[in-house]
Design a protein around this motif. Structure first.
Motif, PDB file in Angstrom:
ATOM      1  N   ARG A  87       0.838  -1.211   0.000  1.00 26.07           N
ATOM      2  CA  ARG A  87       0.000   0.000   0.000  1.00 26.07           C
ATOM      3  C   ARG A  87       0.868   1.255   0.000  1.00 26.07           C
ATOM      4  O   ARG A  87       0.588   2.219  -0.721  1.00 26.07           O
ATOM      5  N   ILE A  88       1.896   1.245   0.811  1.00 27.14           N
ATOM      6  CA  ILE A  88       2.776   2.421   0.877  1.00 27.14           C
ATOM      7  C   ILE A  88       3.499   2.618  -0.444  1.00 27.14           C
ATOM      8  O   ILE A  88       3.589   3.724  -0.972  1.00 27.14           O
ATOM      9  N   ARG A  89       4.028   1.543  -1.015  1.00 24.68           N
ATOM     10  CA  ARG A  89       4.796   1.645  -2.246  1.00 24.68           C
ATOM     11  C   ARG A  89       3.928   2.052  -3.446  1.00 24.68           C
ATOM     12  O   ARG A  89       4.439   2.574  -4.437  1.00 24.68           O
ATOM     13  N   SER A  90       2.630   1.833  -3.367  1.00 27.71           N
ATOM     14  CA  SER A  90       1.755   2.145  -4.502  1.00 27.71           C
ATOM     15  C   SER A  90       1.163   3.549  -4.436  1.00 27.71           C
ATOM     16  O   SER A  90       0.337   3.902  -5.277  1.00 27.71           O
ATOM     17  N   ARG A  91       1.591   4.370  -3.477  1.00 28.86           N
ATOM     18  CA  ARG A  91       1.000   5.693  -3.318  1.00 28.86           C
ATOM     19  C   ARG A  91       1.243   6.603  -4.522  1.00 28.86           C
ATOM     20  O   ARG A  91       0.416   7.450  -4.859  1.00 28.86           O
ATOM     21  N   ALA A 102       5.906   7.456  -0.834  1.00 32.21           N
ATOM     22  CA  ALA A 102       5.956   6.038  -1.204  1.00 32.21           C
ATOM     23  C   ALA A 102       7.369   5.479  -1.085  1.00 32.21           C
ATOM     24  O   ALA A 102       7.559   4.261  -1.039  1.00 32.21           O
ATOM     25  N   ARG A 103       8.362   6.379  -1.020  1.00 34.42           N
ATOM     26  CA  ARG A 103       9.755   5.930  -0.958  1.00 34.42           C
ATOM     27  C   ARG A 103      10.295   5.862   0.470  1.00 34.42           C
ATOM     28  O   ARG A 103      11.511   5.704   0.670  1.00 34.42           O
TER      29      ARG A 103
END
Length: 506
Positions: free
Chosen positions: A327-331, A336-337
């Protein structure tokens, strides 16, 4: 009503069925997870204890249990056939070989308390010319030395035990475990040394079992092994490895400082014990910690504020750690980083690959072996902006003891407990000073590491921030095998200043 049976359960329940290798591997992985979870509660709980609050004898017992838990973890990996890509915390070992100084430090932590309890002296040292690394199986080497030191301590009512690593003339290494106990019967030695490698017969009793185990482990490493009664009294075991197994590493790059001061960390952990342990460790490293109990809470907290680092368990209810990472990486934005470090008790290759594919920057395996180790694992992933928020490092112009920290401590615990703390701090500082002085010549970097490590905690407990900073620097130099005479002299002088302050304030 229909009953759904998983493929693995169906395989097991089928009459006369043979379980697949995949099913066996899964069961072994799950068993390993449960065992590692139990070890995590043991070592994690003990690691969260502030060593400055403990008497020397109690602290040594805590170190003993931690070292034993690390060793059991290593045996779990070996017994269950787990794949582990990370360095093994037990005895400072990894798959590239054995770091000799850390190997010896593991034995020191494992046996100091027991030797003290029995009134024995314990000397564990690597001589200056000894190789620094051994290219052998780390688990076998650790088990071999554990059996030999256990044998030496168990057979001596008092007296001395020593474990010494030295260089041979041919460029190899000699590991010697000696004691001042009574002679071992010759027929016992003959049975131990005369048995075939695969002969299960063992009639020499407990003493023989330990020595036999060590002999067999040495044989598996390709080492020469000898046992003998010493002419001046006592007994010793000698293990020799030739030059091809040995190396003398160049001074290592400094390890990242185990200090997370100023870092805003989001912690997601559903197990209450692990959550408490990790939180206490992170706060001891001066991080600002936001704690969540599952993946859904972690996502909500991440949306509500900015963090420098996310540290999360993988197996959590409602939303798994893997899904939080995804979820975080797809922001699709800068957040997201954010660096993400996964905590997991799983060590199988498939799990490591899944965590990496989800987008984690690193993985820290449970059980977490200590505050300093956790700090060093996380520090490299902090963004550069964190350094600007850190308080200034203490310097020569700062007071010996920070009045604000010292005063808050006195107000919080009251005069009676303050007097008790005085006694412990005074004793620990004095013991560390004596250990540092004794380690000057010949230089004993292992002892300097140990004493400076204790100083970091003890000094911080009473607000001696200048001594704490100097102890950190000395510890780093000792780990690098760098010149440290000036740092050692300065640290001893600062200990004297703190002791004088405490004496005046009593």
């Amino acid at each position: 009503m229909s009953i759904i049976v998983s493929p693995f359960e169906a395989e097991r329940s089928r009459p006369g069925g043979v379980r697949s290798q995949r099913a066996e591997l899964l069961d072994r992985a799950l068993l390993a997870h449960d065992l590692r979870g139990g070890l995590s509660d043991i070592s994690g709980g003990l690691s969260a204890i502030d060593p400055a609050s403990l008497p020397v004898e109690t602290r040594e017992q805590v170190e003993r249990v931690l070292a034993a838990a690390d060793a059991v973890g290593s045996l779990v990996h070996a017994a269950l056939g787990e794949y582990r890509e990370e360095p093994d915390p037990a005895a400072g070992l990894d798959f590239q070989g054995v770091d000799v100084s850390r190997l010896l430090d593991h034995q020191r932590r494992r046996w100091t308390a027991e030797a003290r309890r029995k009134g024995q002296s314990l000397r564990i040292v690597a001589e200056a010319d000894a190789p620094t690394r051994l290219d052998i199986d780390p688990a076998l080497c650790g088990r071999m030395l554990t059996n030999l030191v256990a044998h030496a301590i168990g057979r001596c009512e008092a007296g001395g035990i020593e474990l010494v690593a030295s260089a041979t003339r041919e460029g190899g290494i000699l590991l010697r475990v000696a004691d001042t106990g009574p002679a071992v019967r010759q027929d016992t030695l003959e049975r131990i040394l005369g048995l075939g490698a695969d002969d299960p017969a063992m009639s020499a009793g407990v003493e023989g079992l330990e020595l036999m185990a060590a002999r067999r482990l040495a044989a598996r490493m390709g080492a020469r092994f000898a046992l003998r009664n010493r002419s001046g009294g006592g007994f010793e075991a000698l293990i020799e490895l030739g030059e091809p197994w040995c190396s003398r590493a160049e001074p290592a790059a400094p390890e990242p400082e185990a200090d997370l001061a100023g870092a805003r960390i989001l912690l997601a952990e559903d197990n209450p014990t692990n959550q408490m342990v990790a939180t206490q460790m992170l706060r001891a490293l001066r991080a600002e910690v936001t704690v969540t109990s599952d993946g859904a809470e972690a996502i909500a907290a991440f949306e509500a504020q900015e963090f420098d680092l996310v540290v999360l368990d993988i197996e959590m209810p409602r939303v798994s750690g893997l899904d939080v990472i995804r979820r975080i990486r797809s922001r699709g934005d800068a957040r997201a980083r954010v660096p993400i470090v996964a905590l997991t008790a799983y060590a199988m290759r498939d799990h490591q690959d899944q965590i990496a594919e989800a987008g984690a920057n690193a993985l820290v395996s449970k059980p977490i072996s200590g505050i300093e180790q956790l700090g060093r694992a996380l520090a490299p992933h902090l963004p550069s902006g964190v350094a600007a928020r850190r308080p200034r490092a203490p310097g020569a112009g700062d007071p010996v003891v920070d009045a604000a920290i010292y005063g808050a401590l006195a107000d919080a615990i009251g005069p009676d407990l303050m007097n008790e703390l005085f006694e412990k701090v005074f004793a620990d500082l004095s013991a560390a000073r004596a250990e540092l002085e004794a380690a000057r010549a010949p230089r004993n970097t292992q002892a300097i590491r140990s004493a400076s490590h204790i100083l970091i905690s003890v000094a911080g407990a009473v607000g001696a921030v200048r001594l704490q900073s100097m102890a950190r620097s000395l510890n780093a130099l000792a780990h690098e095998n760098a010149p440290l005479d000036a740092a050692l002299t300065g640290c001893v002088a600062e200990i004297d200043a703190v002791l004088a302050f405490l004496a005046r304030d009593r």
